[in-house]
Design a protein around this motif. Structure first.
Motif, mmCIF file in Angstrom:
data_model
loop_
_atom_site.group_PDB
_atom_site.id
_atom_site.type_symbol
_atom_site.label_atom_id
_atom_site.label_comp_id
_atom_site.label_asym_id
_atom_site.label_seq_id
_atom_site.Cartn_x
_atom_site.Cartn_y
_atom_site.Cartn_z
ATOM 1 N N HIS A 246 0.862 -1.194 0.000
ATOM 2 C CA HIS A 246 0.000 0.000 0.000
ATOM 3 C C HIS A 246 0.897 1.242 0.000
ATOM 4 C CE1 HIS A 246 -3.796 -2.060 0.596
ATOM 5 N NE2 HIS A 246 -3.188 -2.839 1.472
ATOM 6 N N LYS A 247 0.650 2.141 -0.912
ATOM 7 C CA LYS A 247 1.500 3.320 -1.037
ATOM 8 C C LYS A 247 1.094 4.390 -0.020
ATOM 9 C CE LYS A 247 4.077 1.949 -4.436
ATOM 10 N NZ LYS A 247 5.471 1.580 -4.084
ATOM 11 N N VAL A 248 2.084 5.047 0.540
ATOM 12 C CA VAL A 248 1.834 6.188 1.436
ATOM 13 C C VAL A 248 1.617 7.412 0.552
ATOM 14 C CG1 VAL A 248 2.809 7.670 3.243
ATOM 15 C CG2 VAL A 248 3.173 5.187 3.318
ATOM 16 N N LYS A 249 0.351 7.716 0.283
ATOM 17 C CA LYS A 249 0.059 8.823 -0.644
ATOM 18 C C LYS A 249 -0.190 10.127 0.087
ATOM 19 C CE LYS A 249 -1.899 5.723 -4.119
ATOM 20 N NZ LYS A 249 -3.158 5.098 -4.548
ATOM 21 N N TYR A 250 -0.292 10.063 1.404
ATOM 22 C CA TYR A 250 -0.579 11.279 2.182
ATOM 23 C C TYR A 250 0.740 11.949 2.601
ATOM 24 C CZ TYR A 250 0.109 7.710 5.810
ATOM 25 O OH TYR A 250 0.608 6.675 6.566
ATOM 26 N N PRO A 251 0.733 13.273 2.763
ATOM 27 C CA PRO A 251 1.956 13.964 3.190
ATOM 28 C C PRO A 251 2.257 13.742 4.671
ATOM 29 C CG PRO A 251 0.174 15.557 2.754
ATOM 30 C CD PRO A 251 -0.377 14.193 2.465
ATOM 31 N N ILE A 252 3.532 13.814 5.030
ATOM 32 C CA ILE A 252 3.960 13.723 6.430
ATOM 33 C C ILE A 252 4.761 14.989 6.750
ATOM 34 C CG2 ILE A 252 5.204 12.369 8.160
ATOM 35 C CD1 ILE A 252 4.912 9.924 6.300
ATOM 36 N N ILE A 253 4.326 15.691 7.786
ATOM 37 C CA ILE A 253 4.999 16.929 8.209
ATOM 38 C C ILE A 253 6.310 16.583 8.916
ATOM 39 C CG2 ILE A 253 4.826 18.917 9.792
ATOM 40 C CD1 ILE A 253 1.750 18.748 9.431
ATOM 41 N N ALA A 254 7.351 17.418 8.706
ATOM 42 C CA ALA A 254 8.598 17.330 9.471
ATOM 43 C C ALA A 254 8.598 18.483 10.480
ATOM 44 C CB ALA A 254 9.795 17.462 8.532
ATOM 45 N N ASP A 255 8.789 18.155 11.755
ATOM 46 C CA ASP A 255 8.761 19.185 12.811
ATOM 47 C C ASP A 255 10.005 19.064 13.687
ATOM 48 O OD1 ASP A 255 7.897 21.173 14.598
ATOM 49 O OD2 ASP A 255 6.762 19.727 15.808
ATOM 50 N N PRO A 256 11.210 19.213 13.083
ATOM 51 C CA PRO A 256 12.435 19.004 13.878
ATOM 52 C C PRO A 256 12.584 20.005 15.018
ATOM 53 C CG PRO A 256 12.957 19.807 11.653
ATOM 54 C CD PRO A 256 11.496 19.496 11.666
ATOM 55 N N ASN A 257 11.940 21.160 14.938
ATOM 56 C CA ASN A 257 12.070 22.159 16.013
ATOM 57 C C ASN A 257 11.053 21.995 17.137
ATOM 58 O OD1 ASN A 257 14.195 23.368 14.643
ATOM 59 N ND2 ASN A 257 12.777 24.592 13.396
ATOM 60 N N ARG A 258 10.162 20.992 17.018
ATOM 61 C CA ARG A 258 9.176 20.705 18.088
ATOM 62 C C ARG A 258 8.227 21.868 18.335
ATOM 63 N NH1 ARG A 258 13.229 17.066 17.193
ATOM 64 N NH2 ARG A 258 12.934 15.265 18.524
ATOM 65 N N LYS B 165 11.464 10.571 25.268
ATOM 66 C CA LYS B 165 12.464 11.589 24.908
ATOM 67 C C LYS B 165 13.381 11.026 23.833
ATOM 68 C CE LYS B 165 11.452 14.842 28.009
ATOM 69 N NZ LYS B 165 10.034 14.480 28.035
ATOM 70 N N GLY B 166 13.886 11.921 22.954
ATOM 71 C CA GLY B 166 14.841 11.520 21.931
ATOM 72 C C GLY B 166 16.211 11.307 22.544
ATOM 73 N N PRO B 167 17.197 10.877 21.710
ATOM 74 C CA PRO B 167 18.529 10.559 22.235
ATOM 75 C C PRO B 167 19.209 11.750 22.907
ATOM 76 C CG PRO B 167 18.447 10.419 19.810
ATOM 77 C CD PRO B 167 17.039 10.604 20.276
ATOM 78 N N ASN B 168 18.849 12.973 22.545
ATOM 79 C CA ASN B 168 19.440 14.146 23.195
ATOM 80 C C ASN B 168 18.457 14.820 24.156
ATOM 81 O OD1 ASN B 168 21.847 13.810 21.651
ATOM 82 N ND2 ASN B 168 20.761 14.709 19.909
ATOM 83 N N GLY B 169 17.488 14.049 24.619
ATOM 84 C CA GLY B 169 16.533 14.600 25.572
ATOM 85 C C GLY B 169 15.435 15.441 24.940
ATOM 86 N N GLN B 170 15.360 15.454 23.598
ATOM 87 C CA GLN B 170 14.319 16.259 22.938
ATOM 88 C C GLN B 170 12.931 15.659 23.156
ATOM 89 O OE1 GLN B 170 16.393 14.121 21.318
ATOM 90 N NE2 GLN B 170 17.059 14.979 19.368
ATOM 91 N N GLN B 171 11.930 16.546 23.086
ATOM 92 C CA GLN B 171 10.554 16.060 23.156
ATOM 93 C C GLN B 171 10.215 15.227 21.923
ATOM 94 O OE1 GLN B 171 8.489 19.875 23.834
ATOM 95 N NE2 GLN B 171 7.821 18.974 25.767
ATOM 96 N N LEU B 172 9.295 14.285 22.112
ATOM 97 C CA LEU B 172 8.828 13.477 20.990
ATOM 98 C C LEU B 172 7.298 13.543 20.930
ATOM 99 C CD1 LEU B 172 11.083 10.293 21.239
ATOM 100 C CD2 LEU B 172 11.222 12.138 19.557
#
Lengths: 219, 219
Positions: A92-104, A118-125
């Motif tokens: 099944h193809k992923v036809k929908y967009p996915i947002i990138a939010d690296p700045n949280r 938490k991410g590897p550097n303690g960032q929020q997930l």
């Protein structure tokens, strides 16, 4: 401050996605939209969820519902990971967009933060938040699940059917309702109005209070 | 300001209920608790929901989960209405307490306001909010449904099983998971640790990235 909740208008943020940059309201246009976050690319539950969302995409599309994913990974990561998702979901193809939010920033505004992860550097997930946004760009219904609990796409489809039925008729759906089962008539409709609105008829449940408020019909 | 969200500690409010006054933390003690609101007594969907909650009470009790309802009606109204609920649910008794919040203070603090519904004098009404509170008194998972969409008690039971499994083992549950189906091993566990933790074995799904993060086991 948990960000938006039901009844709030989704802020018109500009977002970067796997299908280009756009403003959220332009994407929503006047459709229903499912806006959902996942904790991270290349993680187990997320792969099963985004694959299932791809498999259910036709069901949502039939109902005029757009899909929009989100995590804090960057676009390059999303694009690499989509290969895993599509392989896992049997093509099944992923036809929908996915947002990138690296700045949280977006996950905070949209109430999509998982307090326990938490991410590897303690960032929020992100949590597994899923907002169903109505054609008026307001959140109609939300699921807020933690990273450990994968969502149930059948329940998501069920509540979309409920919301769309209630938007069209003066009805609501009872507990554990499934599509094609009877619905209940809104308390704001009196019996005379109900006879006009529901020529197919309705049944009033006899209860000890004799108040006659539990009326079932089929729409 | 929508009130609490996942990860927040439920404030230790003193509440008046159909089973007396108490502080929320005393009621929770160190159990899991399902804290759920309904828009109003003597209304149709709510009657079906509270009846179903009574019917499922044994299933929740088996899992050590307490139930606690809430609406803005007063205690006298709750007590009269319970007769309807029990009649509708085929005689299942409503053994759980229901909070009375006529001043609308509790629903605001607990993120249980329905933005689209108003009482006869324009007062706020509760949504169909349902928070699953962990033994640490923090919200682990929330459903925020509007008045028109009755909840799905099977989904509530499913996520309780997921949360309790993840609290006991280093696992998470994949999309559409059902009890007794396989779970996935947490990404925080490496393969050597997984061999020790899961002597029953696990299978790693082969994906294009070859990262080996999707590992299924049975617990």
């Amino acid at each position: 401050m948990p960000g938006i909740t039901i009844g709030d208008t989704v802020p018109n943020l500009e977002v970067e996605t796997t299908q280009g940059r756009f403003k959220l309201h332009d994407y929503f246009a006047d459709s229903w939209t499912i806006l959902f976050s996942h904790p991270g690319d290349f993680t187990p539950v997320c792969t099963t969820e985004l694959g299932m969302m791809a498999a259910y995409a036709d069901e949502f599309s039939k109902r005029g519902v757009k899909l929009l994913g989100l995590s804090c990974d960057d676009i390059a990561s999303h694009n690499e990971w989509i290969k895993d998702v599509e392989a896992y979901s049997g093509g099944h193809k992923v036809k929908y967009p996915i947002i990138a939010d690296p700045n949280r920033e977006i996950i905070k505004q949209l109430n999509m933060v998982d307090p326990d992860e938490k991410g590897p550097n303690g960032q929020q997930l992100p949590s597994r938040a899923l907002h169903i946004v109505g054609p008026n760009k307001m959140v109609k219904l939300s699921f807020l699940y933690p990273a450990t609990t994968g969502r149930n796409m059948d329940e998501v489809l069920r509540v979309v059917d409920s919301l769309q039925k209630a938007a069209k008729h003066k009805v609501a759906t009872p507990v554990n309702w499934k599509p094609n089962e009877k619905v209940v008539i809104s308390p704001s409709v009196n019996n005379d109005q109900a006879k006009e609105m529901f020529p197919q008829g309705f049944e009033t449940t006899d209860l000890p209070s004799k108040k006659g408020y539990l009326r079932f019909t089929q729409v």
